[in-house]
Enzyme design. Sequence first.
Site, mmCIF file in Angstrom:
data_model
loop_
_atom_site.group_PDB
_atom_site.id
_atom_site.type_symbol
_atom_site.label_atom_id
_atom_site.label_comp_id
_atom_site.label_asym_id
_atom_site.label_seq_id
_atom_site.Cartn_x
_atom_site.Cartn_y
_atom_site.Cartn_z
ATOM 1 N N ASP A 1 7.554 -0.513 -0.773
ATOM 2 C CA ASP A 1 8.813 -0.920 -1.693
ATOM 3 C C ASP A 1 9.249 -2.004 -0.963
ATOM 4 O O ASP A 1 10.059 -1.720 0.106
ATOM 5 C CB ASP A 1 9.859 0.409 -2.248
ATOM 6 N N HIS A 2 9.175 -3.364 -1.632
ATOM 7 C CA HIS A 2 9.794 -4.248 -0.682
ATOM 8 C C HIS A 2 11.246 -4.498 -0.609
ATOM 9 O O HIS A 2 11.718 -5.126 0.001
ATOM 10 C CB HIS A 2 9.310 -5.601 -1.252
ATOM 11 N N ARG A 3 11.982 -3.579 -1.407
ATOM 12 C CA ARG A 3 13.440 -3.501 -1.284
ATOM 13 C C ARG A 3 13.669 -2.673 -0.128
ATOM 14 O O ARG A 3 14.710 -3.174 0.477
ATOM 15 C CB ARG A 3 14.162 -2.867 -2.590
ATOM 16 N N PRO B 1 9.468 -3.112 -6.264
ATOM 17 C CA PRO B 1 8.578 -4.417 -5.805
ATOM 18 C C PRO B 1 7.621 -4.122 -4.918
ATOM 19 O O PRO B 1 7.878 -3.780 -3.985
ATOM 20 C CB PRO B 1 9.512 -5.468 -5.542
#
Length: 578
Positions: free
Chosen positions: A550-552, A374
Amino acid sequence: MSSEQVRIPDIGDASEVEVIELCVSVGDSVEVDDALIVIESDKASMEVPSPVAGRVTALKVAVGDQCSEGDVIAEVELADGQAEEDGDSEANGGAAHGDDGDEDSGKAQEPDATAEEDDAEAEVQTDAASPESSRIEEVRVPDVGDAGEVIVVEVMVAVGDSVEVDDGLVALESDKATMEVPATVAGKVVSIEIGEGDQVTDGTLVARIETRAQGADDGSAARDSRGSADQQDKRKAGRDERDEAAPSPEPAPAPAEDNRQQAADDTEAASAPAGSGADVYAGPAVRMLARELGVQLQQVQGSGNKGRILKEDVHAFVKQRLQGGGGAEAAAGGAIPAIPEVDFSRFGEVDVQPVSRIMRAGAANLTRSWLNLPHVTQHDEADVTDLETFRKGLKADAERAGVKVTPLPLIMKAVQAALAEFPRFNGSFSADGQQYVFKQYFHIGFAVDTPEGLLVPVIRDVDRKGVFELAAEIAELSERAREMKLKPDEMRGGCFSISSLGAIGGTGFTPIVNAPEVAILGVSRLTRKPVWDGEQFVPRDMLPLSLSYDHRAINGAEAGRFMVWLCQALSDLRRILL
Ligand code: CAO
C-alpha cells in the site's frame, strides 16, 4: 381452499396495456397489495397489486402480453383465514375483478386512470383569447385520485424551452404509478413552479406556458385532438428530439441486441446526470426503493425486459457499492462504471454455475483492497541455494517430527524477521486514516487455494515458532481450509500475508494486499539458473518474489530495502539471528 382470480383493473381510456414485468412467480406467497405484475400504457406504468394474501397458483400473462381491463392475470389461493374474511377479500378483490364500485379497486385504478385523465383533467386557464396575440396558460397537476400527494421525480423542461402539446413537463410518482403532466398547449415555458422532490397534489400549479401567437384555437384544438394516434406520435417524436436535453421517464427503447450493453453503458451510466432517475426505465416500486436506499437509478443496469430496472438490480447495485465501490468512488469523485452484462449464450453453449460463498466473499475483499489501496508491486529474486540445501538436509528430522518442510515455513521465518526490521510493514492505518498502528505481534496469513475459492488462514506469533512447528501448522490449516473447516478466528488478525504459487509455477505476479494489512509477498517457483558470480556463471536456486504494498503506508525506497533485506535473509538464514 378457495382462490381469487386477479384481473386487470380499470385502465382508464387506454384500451390495451402491455405487461412489462412479472413481480411474482407461481408458488410465491403474497400479501394484500403486493405487486403481481407491472403494466404500462403510453402514459403511465402501474403495478397490479394482489387484492388478497395467499399463494400464487397461476400466472395467466407473460411479459410483452397486451391486456385489457378485466383480463385475468393471476390466481391466488387464499391464505388461511382469508376465505372467512370474504367481505374484506371481496372488497380488495373488486379491483382485481374490475369492480368499479369497489373502494380498493379505485385505489389500484387511479394512478393509471389519473395519468389517462391528464388530458381531460389538466386545468388550463386562458388569460387572453385574442386569436392574434400570445397568452399565458397555466398547467396544473391533474386529479391524482386518492394518492393524495405525489412526488415530483423529474422536471423535464426548463424555462425558455419550446414545448408541443402533450410534451411531458414534469414526471410525478405515487407509490403505485409514475405519470407525466403534459403540456396542454404548444408554446414557450415561461415559468416552472415546482421542483424535483416537491410533494404536489391536485391543482398544484406546475408551469406557465406562453402560447404561440397562432390563433385562438391553439389550446382548444390541441385539447380536442389529444389522445388521437396522431398526437401520440407527435408527442413521442417531440420527446425523441429532445431526449438528450430532457430525459423522459418513458421506457428507453430496447437497443439492438448486439449493442444492448454498450448502449446501456453509454447512454445510461456514462451520461447519467445526478438527478432523480426519472429518465430511466423503472416502475414506481423500484423508484421508491431507489429513493429509500439513496440510489441514483441512472447508474443501475436494468436486467428486466427492455432494460427495465428491477428491485433486484437496485439491491445488486447497493451490494456492489458496499462491497467495493465506496473508497475509490470517493477518491475519484465519481462512480465506477459497472461491467456490462453479456449474454454469453449468444456466442456459444454455456454452463452456468452458482458462485460459491467463499469466492463471492473473496471477490468482495479483493475488490475492496484493490479499489482502496494504491498498489505497487516490487519484484526481486532471492538466491536460496543454501536455504534449499539446508531445507533438504532437514528431511530426515522433519520426517521424525511428522512434518514435511517446504520452502514456505522458511520463507515465513525470514518474512517475520523482515517485519521486525521494517515495522511499517507490520502495521495498518487506523480506520479513519489518522493514525498508524504498529503491531507488536507477528501473525502471518498464507493464501490457500481451495476448490471453493481462496482462503487465508493466519499463523499466530510466527516469531515464537520453529520451522517444524510452522510446517505442521501450515499443513494442518491448509488441510482444514480445503475441507472448509477453518474457524473464523483462524482467518483473522493477520499482520502480513504470503501467497505462494511456488508449487504451481510462474516467474512473478502482483498479489493484492489483504487490507487492512499493508503488504503481501507473492512467491513464485524457484528455479536453478546460471548466475554470474563475478568470474563465471554458477548454477544457483533463485526464488522469484513479488512484494505488493500500500503506497500510502510504504514508500518505494522502503519497499526496496525490505526486499533486499528479505532476499539476503533467504540467501543466508543466519542473518535473521543478528
Ligand atoms: N518453488 C519450487 N517448489 C516449491 C515452491 C517454490 N516456491 N513452493 C513449494 N514448492 C514445492 C514443495 O516443496 C513441494 O514439493 P514436493 O512435493 O517435492 O515436496 C510442492 O511444491 C508442493 O508444495 P505444497 O503446495 O504442498 O506446500 P507449500 O507449503 O508450498 O504450500 C499452500 C502450501 C497451502 C500455500 C499451497 O498448497 C497453496 O494452496 N498454494 C496456493 C496459494 C494461492 O492460491 N495463492 C494465490 C492467491 S491469489 O493471490
